[in-house]
Design a protein around this motif. Structure first.
Motif, PDB file in Angstrom:
ATOM      1  N   ALA A   1      21.824  36.235  33.845  1.00 17.25           N
ATOM      2  CA  ALA A   1      22.234  37.626  33.776  1.00 17.25           C
ATOM      3  C   ALA A   1      23.493  37.345  34.406  1.00 17.25           C
ATOM      4  CB  ALA A   1      21.343  38.563  33.940  1.00 17.25           C
ATOM      5  N   ALA A   2      24.876  37.847  34.076  1.00 18.15           N
ATOM      6  CA  ALA A   2      25.919  37.809  34.908  1.00 18.15           C
ATOM      7  C   ALA A   2      26.866  38.642  34.339  1.00 18.15           C
ATOM      8  CB  ALA A   2      26.741  36.431  34.736  1.00 18.15           C
ATOM      9  N   ASP A   3      27.928  39.263  35.270  1.00 19.06           N
ATOM     10  CA  ASP A   3      28.967  40.171  34.739  1.00 19.06           C
ATOM     11  C   ASP A   3      30.369  39.427  34.912  1.00 19.06           C
ATOM     12  OD1 ASP A   3      30.220  42.441  34.665  1.00 19.06           O
ATOM     13  OD2 ASP A   3      30.317  43.228  36.899  1.00 19.06           O
ATOM     14  N   ILE A   4      30.503  39.082  33.494  1.00 19.82           N
ATOM     15  CA  ILE A   4      31.841  38.645  33.220  1.00 19.82           C
ATOM     16  C   ILE A   4      32.728  39.265  32.469  1.00 19.82           C
ATOM     17  CG2 ILE A   4      32.805  36.446  31.926  1.00 19.82           C
ATOM     18  CD1 ILE A   4      30.773  35.687  34.063  1.00 19.82           C
ATOM     19  N   SER A   5      34.035  39.481  33.023  1.00 19.24           N
ATOM     20  CA  SER A   5      34.978  40.436  32.604  1.00 19.24           C
ATOM     21  C   SER A   5      36.061  39.784  31.622  1.00 19.24           C
ATOM     22  CB  SER A   5      36.031  41.021  33.817  1.00 19.24           C
ATOM     23  OG  SER A   5      34.957  41.590  34.681  1.00 19.24           O
ATOM     24  N   ALA A   6      36.264  40.215  30.333  1.00 20.17           N
ATOM     25  CA  ALA A   6      37.414  40.022  29.968  1.00 20.17           C
ATOM     26  C   ALA A   6      38.741  39.535  30.334  1.00 20.17           C
ATOM     27  CB  ALA A   6      37.653  40.745  28.372  1.00 20.17           C
ATOM     28  N   GLY A   7      39.286  38.457  30.230  1.00 22.82           N
ATOM     29  CA  GLY A   7      40.730  38.070  30.547  1.00 22.82           C
ATOM     30  C   GLY A   7      40.672  37.402  32.033  1.00 22.82           C
ATOM     31  N   GLN A   8      39.679  37.310  32.609  1.00 17.99           N
ATOM     32  CA  GLN A   8      39.349  36.880  33.889  1.00 17.99           C
ATOM     33  C   GLN A   8      39.188  35.033  33.961  1.00 17.99           C
ATOM     34  OE1 GLN A   8      39.352  38.204  37.448  1.00 17.99           O
ATOM     35  NE2 GLN A   8      39.494  35.969  37.722  1.00 17.99           N
ATOM     36  N   THR A   9      39.747  34.550  34.827  1.00 18.86           N
ATOM     37  CA  THR A   9      39.592  33.103  34.965  1.00 18.86           C
ATOM     38  C   THR A   9      38.425  33.101  35.841  1.00 18.86           C
ATOM     39  OG1 THR A   9      41.756  32.658  34.356  1.00 18.86           O
ATOM     40  CG2 THR A   9      40.498  30.910  35.556  1.00 18.86           C
ATOM     41  N   TYR A  10      37.351  31.867  35.823  1.00 23.40           N
ATOM     42  CA  TYR A  10      36.295  31.651  36.341  1.00 23.40           C
ATOM     43  C   TYR A  10      36.231  30.218  36.721  1.00 23.40           C
ATOM     44  CZ  TYR A  10      34.735  36.506  35.490  1.00 23.40           C
ATOM     45  OH  TYR A  10      34.687  37.865  35.110  1.00 23.40           O
ATOM     46  N   ARG A  11      35.982  29.999  37.954  1.00 26.80           N
ATOM     47  CA  ARG A  11      35.877  28.598  38.538  1.00 26.80           C
ATOM     48  C   ARG A  11      34.139  28.192  38.435  1.00 26.80           C
ATOM     49  NH1 ARG A  11      38.970  28.712  42.738  1.00 26.80           N
ATOM     50  NH2 ARG A  11      40.603  27.712  41.513  1.00 26.80           N
ATOM     51  N   ILE A  12      33.685  27.071  37.780  1.00 24.82           N
ATOM     52  CA  ILE A  12      32.658  26.681  37.903  1.00 24.82           C
ATOM     53  C   ILE A  12      32.485  25.464  38.791  1.00 24.82           C
ATOM     54  CG2 ILE A  12      30.578  25.796  36.420  1.00 24.82           C
ATOM     55  CD1 ILE A  12      33.200  27.976  34.709  1.00 24.82           C
ATOM     56  N   SER A  13      31.477  25.454  39.590  1.00 23.25           N
ATOM     57  CA  SER A  13      31.254  24.213  40.253  1.00 23.25           C
ATOM     58  C   SER A  13      29.905  24.022  40.675  1.00 23.25           C
ATOM     59  CB  SER A  13      31.913  24.482  41.924  1.00 23.25           C
ATOM     60  OG  SER A  13      31.722  23.283  42.542  1.00 23.25           O
TER      61      SER A  13
ATOM     62  N   PRO B   1      34.879  34.166  40.177  1.00 25.02           N
ATOM     63  CA  PRO B   1      36.623  34.405  39.600  1.00 25.02           C
ATOM     64  C   PRO B   1      37.665  33.947  40.586  1.00 25.02           C
ATOM     65  CG  PRO B   1      35.400  36.234  40.879  1.00 25.02           C
ATOM     66  CD  PRO B   1      34.367  35.186  40.852  1.00 25.02           C
ATOM     67  N   VAL B   2      38.538  33.305  39.642  1.00 20.07           N
ATOM     68  CA  VAL B   2      39.613  32.861  40.455  1.00 20.07           C
ATOM     69  C   VAL B   2      40.462  34.051  40.935  1.00 20.07           C
ATOM     70  CG1 VAL B   2      41.611  31.632  40.284  1.00 20.07           C
ATOM     71  CG2 VAL B   2      39.762  30.709  39.364  1.00 20.07           C
ATOM     72  N   PRO B   3      40.860  34.247  42.174  1.00 20.69           N
ATOM     73  CA  PRO B   3      41.754  35.476  42.515  1.00 20.69           C
ATOM     74  C   PRO B   3      42.962  35.381  41.818  1.00 20.69           C
ATOM     75  CG  PRO B   3      40.988  34.004  44.633  1.00 20.69           C
ATOM     76  CD  PRO B   3      40.630  33.346  43.409  1.00 20.69           C
ATOM     77  N   GLU B   4      43.356  36.745  41.610  1.00 23.28           N
ATOM     78  CA  GLU B   4      44.828  36.726  40.622  1.00 23.28           C
ATOM     79  C   GLU B   4      45.784  36.937  41.575  1.00 23.28           C
ATOM     80  OE1 GLU B   4      45.130  37.182  37.574  1.00 23.28           O
ATOM     81  OE2 GLU B   4      43.080  36.851  37.137  1.00 23.28           O
ATOM     82  N   PRO B   5      46.961  36.511  41.414  1.00 19.99           N
ATOM     83  CA  PRO B   5      47.984  36.335  42.064  1.00 19.99           C
ATOM     84  C   PRO B   5      48.171  37.696  43.076  1.00 19.99           C
ATOM     85  CG  PRO B   5      48.794  35.743  40.226  1.00 19.99           C
ATOM     86  CD  PRO B   5      47.405  36.187  39.972  1.00 19.99           C
ATOM     87  N   SER B   6      48.008  38.831  42.425  1.00 21.17           N
ATOM     88  CA  SER B   6      48.202  40.219  43.220  1.00 21.17           C
ATOM     89  C   SER B   6      47.078  40.133  44.258  1.00 21.17           C
ATOM     90  CB  SER B   6      47.896  41.398  42.234  1.00 21.17           C
ATOM     91  OG  SER B   6      46.587  41.417  41.623  1.00 21.17           O
ATOM     92  N   ALA B   7      45.895  39.434  43.966  1.00 19.03           N
ATOM     93  CA  ALA B   7      44.868  39.875  44.898  1.00 19.03           C
ATOM     94  C   ALA B   7      44.952  38.615  46.063  1.00 19.03           C
ATOM     95  CB  ALA B   7      43.407  39.322  44.337  1.00 19.03           C
ATOM     96  N   ALA B   8      45.641  37.608  45.938  1.00 17.83           N
ATOM     97  CA  ALA B   8      46.176  36.812  47.017  1.00 17.83           C
ATOM     98  C   ALA B   8      47.219  37.209  47.443  1.00 17.83           C
ATOM     99  CB  ALA B   8      46.751  35.333  46.083  1.00 17.83           C
ATOM    100  N   PHE B   9      48.025  37.866  47.183  1.00 15.81           N
ATOM    101  CA  PHE B   9      49.102  38.507  47.857  1.00 15.81           C
ATOM    102  C   PHE B   9      48.867  39.781  48.721  1.00 15.81           C
ATOM    103  CE2 PHE B   9      52.383  42.198  48.053  1.00 15.81           C
ATOM    104  CZ  PHE B   9      53.327  41.360  48.833  1.00 15.81           C
TER     105      PHE B   9
END
Length: 280
Positions: free
Chosen positions: A145-157, A257-265
């Motif tokens: 079970a997971a909460d995945i959002s459309a349009g979001q990039t995710y990093r798997i490791s 989730p990979v931080p969006e540019p706005s989040a990083a800013f």
């Protein structure tokens, strides 16, 4: 003289803020995915006499904990069970297994021997197994079970460890895949399985970290992991008449989730504000 420490503090604070943002946004992590303690292995027959070499019929076991379900499928089981008259006197089994210990998923194989009549030699059953080349396979799939959002990039490791000293060409195949409806790779195509043999160090005592990214094209409430491998097994490769080997292990799973540019800013701005206040 105070400028340098401030710059260093700013750099550290910025990286820490980004790391915190990433950690707080993790949608899946190892403890949740690997919260199991079990071993899946095909059981042997209790018949009077058995000669079953390289049984390719898949043996499947399913384990569920919380919102995660693991399905393990194994093949390549072998057993030689000998008898005298109406009594079984010796039993030798060569079996693939999957094992989870709360921290990792391991693919392994083991040989078990049992003398049921004192004085019975195991030479015959062992020679029967030793003369066979057995292709063993492992396949483990997790539904999580997971909460995945459309349009979001995710990093798997995740980390991959292989048993030290095993032959480099032991594995015929070894793959990993992150699954979910509509998941795409960075090029916009469907996310496919990763061939691990070209990425990991086989036969060494090292740990390889595999990292890749995917883009969700729709909201998802569940995703999956799949790990698979195949290898040729024989008695001599196990180094004795009673042994087991974890050939390959997977651990430290994260989906972040990979931080969006706005989040990083915003994180960077917060760090600058903190440094500004310290300088005052």
């Amino acid at each position: 003289m105070k400028t340098k420490p401030i710059i260093k503090t700013f750099a550290f604070t910025s990286l820490a803020a980004l790391s915190t943002l990433s950690a707080q946004g993790a949608v899946l992590s190892g403890p949740g995915i690997l919260d199991f303690n079990h071993k899946a292995r095909q059981p042997g027959s209790n018949a009077l006499a058995v000669v079953n070499i390289a049984d390719l019929t898949p043996h499947q076991e399913v384990f569920t904990s919380g919102t995660t379900t693991w399905t393990h499928s194994l093949s390549g089981f072998s057993q030689v069970r000998t008898s005298v008259g109406i009594a079984t006197v010796a039993d030798v089994q060569l079996a693939p297994y999957t094992q989870m210990d709360g921290n990792s998923l391991s693919f392994g194989r083991e040989i078990t021997t049992e003398v049921l009549l004192a004085g019975t030699s195991l030479t015959g059953p062992l020679n029967t197994l030793a003369g066979a080349s057995v292709l063993q396979s492992w396949n483990s799939t997790a539904a999580v079970a997971a909460d995945i959002s459309a349009g979001q990039t995710y990093r798997i490791s995740f980390d991959v460890d292989t048993l030290s000293g095993i032959p480099v060409d032991l594995f015929s195949t070894s793959t990993a895949q992150f699954t979910g409806n509509g998941l795409q790779n960075s090029a916009g195509g469907l996310l496919s399985a990763i061939d691990l043999l070209g990425l990991i160090t086989v036969g060494g005592a090292s740990t390889d970290t595999i990292t890749f990214e995917t883009v969700a094209t729709q909201d998802l409430t569940s995703v999956g992991f799949n790990f698979a491998a195949s290898a040729v097994a024989d008695v001599s490769a196990l180094g004795g008449t009673a042994a087991n080997q974890n050939l390959i292990s997977f651990s430290n799973f994260t989906v972040t989730p990979v931080p969006e540019p706005s989040a990083a800013f915003l994180s960077l701005a917060a760090s600058l504000l903190l440094v500004s206040k310290r300088r005052r």
